[in-house]
Motif scaffolding. Sequence first.
Motif, PDB file in Angstrom:
ATOM      1  N   ALA A  58      24.709 -46.391  -8.465  1.00  0.00           N
ATOM      2  CA  ALA A  58      24.406 -47.226  -9.623  1.00  0.00           C
ATOM      3  C   ALA A  58      25.191 -48.529  -9.509  1.00  0.00           C
ATOM      4  O   ALA A  58      26.224 -48.574  -8.822  1.00  0.00           O
ATOM      5  CB  ALA A  58      24.773 -46.492 -10.908  1.00  0.00           C
ATOM      6  N   PRO A  59      24.736 -49.574 -10.157  1.00  0.00           N
ATOM      7  CA  PRO A  59      25.445 -50.866 -10.077  1.00  0.00           C
ATOM      8  C   PRO A  59      26.901 -50.735 -10.490  1.00  0.00           C
ATOM      9  O   PRO A  59      27.227 -50.157 -11.526  1.00  0.00           O
ATOM     10  CB  PRO A  59      24.674 -51.742 -11.060  1.00  0.00           C
ATOM     11  N   GLY A  60      27.771 -51.255  -9.634  1.00  0.00           N
ATOM     12  CA  GLY A  60      29.194 -51.249  -9.934  1.00  0.00           C
ATOM     13  C   GLY A  60      29.886 -49.925  -9.717  1.00  0.00           C
ATOM     14  O   GLY A  60      31.077 -49.797 -10.032  1.00  0.00           O
ATOM     15  N   LYS A  61      29.161 -48.945  -9.192  1.00  0.00           N
ATOM     16  CA  LYS A  61      29.757 -47.621  -8.978  1.00  0.00           C
ATOM     17  C   LYS A  61      29.723 -47.250  -7.506  1.00  0.00           C
ATOM     18  O   LYS A  61      28.954 -47.806  -6.730  1.00  0.00           O
ATOM     19  CB  LYS A  61      29.015 -46.571  -9.805  1.00  0.00           C
ATOM     20  N   GLU A  62      30.547 -46.280  -7.152  1.00  0.00           N
ATOM     21  CA  GLU A  62      30.575 -45.795  -5.783  1.00  0.00           C
ATOM     22  C   GLU A  62      29.349 -44.919  -5.514  1.00  0.00           C
ATOM     23  O   GLU A  62      28.739 -44.377  -6.432  1.00  0.00           O
ATOM     24  CB  GLU A  62      31.855 -45.002  -5.529  1.00  0.00           C
ATOM     25  N   ARG A  63      29.033 -44.797  -4.223  1.00  0.00           N
ATOM     26  CA  ARG A  63      27.936 -43.922  -3.838  1.00  0.00           C
ATOM     27  C   ARG A  63      28.322 -42.473  -4.160  1.00  0.00           C
ATOM     28  O   ARG A  63      29.415 -42.024  -3.812  1.00  0.00           O
ATOM     29  CB  ARG A  63      27.648 -44.100  -2.352  1.00  0.00           C
ATOM     30  N   GLU A  64      27.405 -41.766  -4.803  1.00  0.00           N
ATOM     31  CA  GLU A  64      27.677 -40.423  -5.316  1.00  0.00           C
ATOM     32  C   GLU A  64      26.798 -39.390  -4.633  1.00  0.00           C
ATOM     33  O   GLU A  64      25.583 -39.589  -4.501  1.00  0.00           O
ATOM     34  CB  GLU A  64      27.410 -40.413  -6.833  1.00  0.00           C
ATOM     35  N   PHE A  65      27.402 -38.286  -4.234  1.00  0.00           N
ATOM     36  CA  PHE A  65      26.647 -37.173  -3.653  1.00  0.00           C
ATOM     37  C   PHE A  65      25.781 -36.537  -4.734  1.00  0.00           C
ATOM     38  O   PHE A  65      26.274 -36.184  -5.804  1.00  0.00           O
ATOM     39  CB  PHE A  65      27.598 -36.130  -3.081  1.00  0.00           C
ATOM     40  N   VAL A  66      24.506 -36.365  -4.428  1.00  0.00           N
ATOM     41  CA  VAL A  66      23.571 -35.773  -5.383  1.00  0.00           C
ATOM     42  C   VAL A  66      23.186 -34.357  -4.973  1.00  0.00           C
ATOM     43  O   VAL A  66      23.304 -33.413  -5.755  1.00  0.00           O
ATOM     44  CB  VAL A  66      22.295 -36.631  -5.498  1.00  0.00           C
ATOM     45  N   ALA A  67      22.728 -34.210  -3.730  1.00  0.00           N
ATOM     46  CA  ALA A  67      22.264 -32.904  -3.273  1.00  0.00           C
ATOM     47  C   ALA A  67      22.242 -32.892  -1.761  1.00  0.00           C
ATOM     48  O   ALA A  67      22.095 -33.934  -1.118  1.00  0.00           O
ATOM     49  CB  ALA A  67      20.871 -32.603  -3.814  1.00  0.00           C
ATOM     50  N   GLY A  68      22.386 -31.690  -1.197  1.00  0.00           N
ATOM     51  CA  GLY A  68      22.341 -31.552   0.240  1.00  0.00           C
ATOM     52  C   GLY A  68      21.727 -30.236   0.639  1.00  0.00           C
ATOM     53  O   GLY A  68      21.693 -29.273  -0.152  1.00  0.00           O
ATOM     54  N   ILE A  69      21.251 -30.173   1.881  1.00  0.00           N
ATOM     55  CA  ILE A  69      20.590 -28.976   2.373  1.00  0.00           C
ATOM     56  C   ILE A  69      20.929 -28.814   3.840  1.00  0.00           C
ATOM     57  O   ILE A  69      20.951 -29.784   4.612  1.00  0.00           O
ATOM     58  CB  ILE A  69      19.067 -29.075   2.129  1.00  0.00           C
ATOM     59  N   ASN A  70      21.216 -27.580   4.238  1.00  0.00           N
ATOM     60  CA  ASN A  70      21.595 -27.370   5.633  1.00  0.00           C
ATOM     61  C   ASN A  70      20.367 -27.444   6.522  1.00  0.00           C
ATOM     62  O   ASN A  70      19.241 -27.598   6.055  1.00  0.00           O
ATOM     63  CB  ASN A  70      22.358 -26.052   5.786  1.00  0.00           C
ATOM     64  N   TRP A  71      20.561 -27.305   7.816  1.00  0.00           N
ATOM     65  CA  TRP A  71      19.509 -27.643   8.766  1.00  0.00           C
ATOM     66  C   TRP A  71      18.242 -26.807   8.599  1.00  0.00           C
ATOM     67  O   TRP A  71      17.133 -27.313   8.831  1.00  0.00           O
ATOM     68  CB  TRP A  71      20.030 -27.511  10.200  1.00  0.00           C
ATOM     69  N   ASP A  72      18.371 -25.553   8.183  1.00  0.00           N
ATOM     70  CA  ASP A  72      17.171 -24.716   8.093  1.00  0.00           C
ATOM     71  C   ASP A  72      16.724 -24.482   6.654  1.00  0.00           C
ATOM     72  O   ASP A  72      15.785 -23.718   6.412  1.00  0.00           O
ATOM     73  CB  ASP A  72      17.382 -23.381   8.800  1.00  0.00           C
ATOM     74  N   GLY A  73      17.391 -25.141   5.711  1.00  0.00           N
ATOM     75  CA  GLY A  73      16.952 -25.050   4.328  1.00  0.00           C
ATOM     76  C   GLY A  73      17.450 -23.860   3.555  1.00  0.00           C
ATOM     77  O   GLY A  73      17.086 -23.689   2.390  1.00  0.00           O
ATOM     78  N   VAL A  74      18.283 -23.050   4.170  1.00  0.00           N
ATOM     79  CA  VAL A  74      18.752 -21.835   3.500  1.00  0.00           C
ATOM     80  C   VAL A  74      19.800 -22.155   2.425  1.00  0.00           C
ATOM     81  O   VAL A  74      19.820 -21.546   1.352  1.00  0.00           O
ATOM     82  CB  VAL A  74      19.322 -20.839   4.526  1.00  0.00           C
ATOM     83  N   ASN A  75      20.667 -23.086   2.736  1.00  0.00           N
ATOM     84  CA  ASN A  75      21.780 -23.402   1.831  1.00  0.00           C
ATOM     85  C   ASN A  75      21.598 -24.771   1.192  1.00  0.00           C
ATOM     86  O   ASN A  75      21.363 -25.757   1.885  1.00  0.00           O
ATOM     87  CB  ASN A  75      23.099 -23.381   2.601  1.00  0.00           C
ATOM     88  N   THR A  76      21.714 -24.805  -0.124  1.00  0.00           N
ATOM     89  CA  THR A  76      21.603 -26.065  -0.857  1.00  0.00           C
ATOM     90  C   THR A  76      22.840 -26.295  -1.715  1.00  0.00           C
ATOM     91  O   THR A  76      23.506 -25.337  -2.139  1.00  0.00           O
ATOM     92  CB  THR A  76      20.354 -26.085  -1.753  1.00  0.00           C
ATOM     93  N   TYR A  77      23.133 -27.552  -1.960  1.00  0.00           N
ATOM     94  CA  TYR A  77      24.342 -27.939  -2.681  1.00  0.00           C
ATOM     95  C   TYR A  77      23.994 -29.090  -3.616  1.00  0.00           C
ATOM     96  O   TYR A  77      23.157 -29.930  -3.274  1.00  0.00           O
ATOM     97  CB  TYR A  77      25.424 -28.383  -1.691  1.00  0.00           C
ATOM     98  N   PHE A  78      24.674 -29.134  -4.758  1.00  0.00           N
ATOM     99  CA  PHE A  78      24.369 -30.152  -5.758  1.00  0.00           C
ATOM    100  C   PHE A  78      25.637 -30.715  -6.376  1.00  0.00           C
ATOM    101  O   PHE A  78      26.634 -30.013  -6.541  1.00  0.00           O
ATOM    102  CB  PHE A  78      23.487 -29.556  -6.866  1.00  0.00           C
ATOM    103  N   GLY A  79      25.566 -31.993  -6.719  1.00  0.00           N
ATOM    104  CA  GLY A  79      26.641 -32.585  -7.484  1.00  0.00           C
ATOM    105  C   GLY A  79      26.659 -32.019  -8.897  1.00  0.00           C
ATOM    106  O   GLY A  79      25.619 -31.600  -9.415  1.00  0.00           O
ATOM    107  N   ASP A  80      27.817 -32.026  -9.513  1.00  0.00           N
ATOM    108  CA  ASP A  80      27.960 -31.410 -10.833  1.00  0.00           C
ATOM    109  C   ASP A  80      27.032 -32.039 -11.858  1.00  0.00           C
ATOM    110  O   ASP A  80      26.531 -31.348 -12.760  1.00  0.00           O
ATOM    111  CB  ASP A  80      29.403 -31.522 -11.311  1.00  0.00           C
ATOM    112  N   SER A  81      26.797 -33.317 -11.742  1.00  0.00           N
ATOM    113  CA  SER A  81      26.007 -34.020 -12.758  1.00  0.00           C
ATOM    114  C   SER A  81      24.516 -33.688 -12.701  1.00  0.00           C
ATOM    115  O   SER A  81      23.789 -33.997 -13.646  1.00  0.00           O
ATOM    116  CB  SER A  81      26.206 -35.530 -12.627  1.00  0.00           C
TER     117      SER A  81
END
Length: 126
Positions: free
Chosen positions: A40-63
């Motif tokens: 967002a403007p004026g803010k640092e880049r924030e992790f939103v979501a991630g997924i491992n190479w085969d799609g088994v494991n997913t991760y999300f930012g708290d927000s």
Amino acid sequence: QAQLVESGGGLVQPGDSLRLSCLASGDALNQYVMVWFRQAPGKEREFVAGINWDGVNTYFGDSVKGRFTISRDNAKNWLYLQMNSLKPEDTAVYFCAARRERANFVYTRPSAYNLWGQGTQVTVSS
């Protein structure tokens, strides 16, 4: 090495849903950990979501936990971010990013990724 192109951003109202897509070209997507960041403007880049190479494991930012889901289609080289119950504070430029590693986890710091898309704007406003 893959190149990434995002699509699907736009202007929506609070409570709406939106799906972002990221197409990888030039390499097989199953070689990569894939993530979404936002800035967002004026803010640092924030992790939103991630997924491992085969799609088994997913991760999300708290927000975004409980509202966003991440998925991938390695056969077609697509990464997706389904965003539900959008809030004005979700307004940002969303980037997909990749790291060529068949890890069963994701890194949440931007410096871990050397491949980035150009970003797509998401605006949540009434």
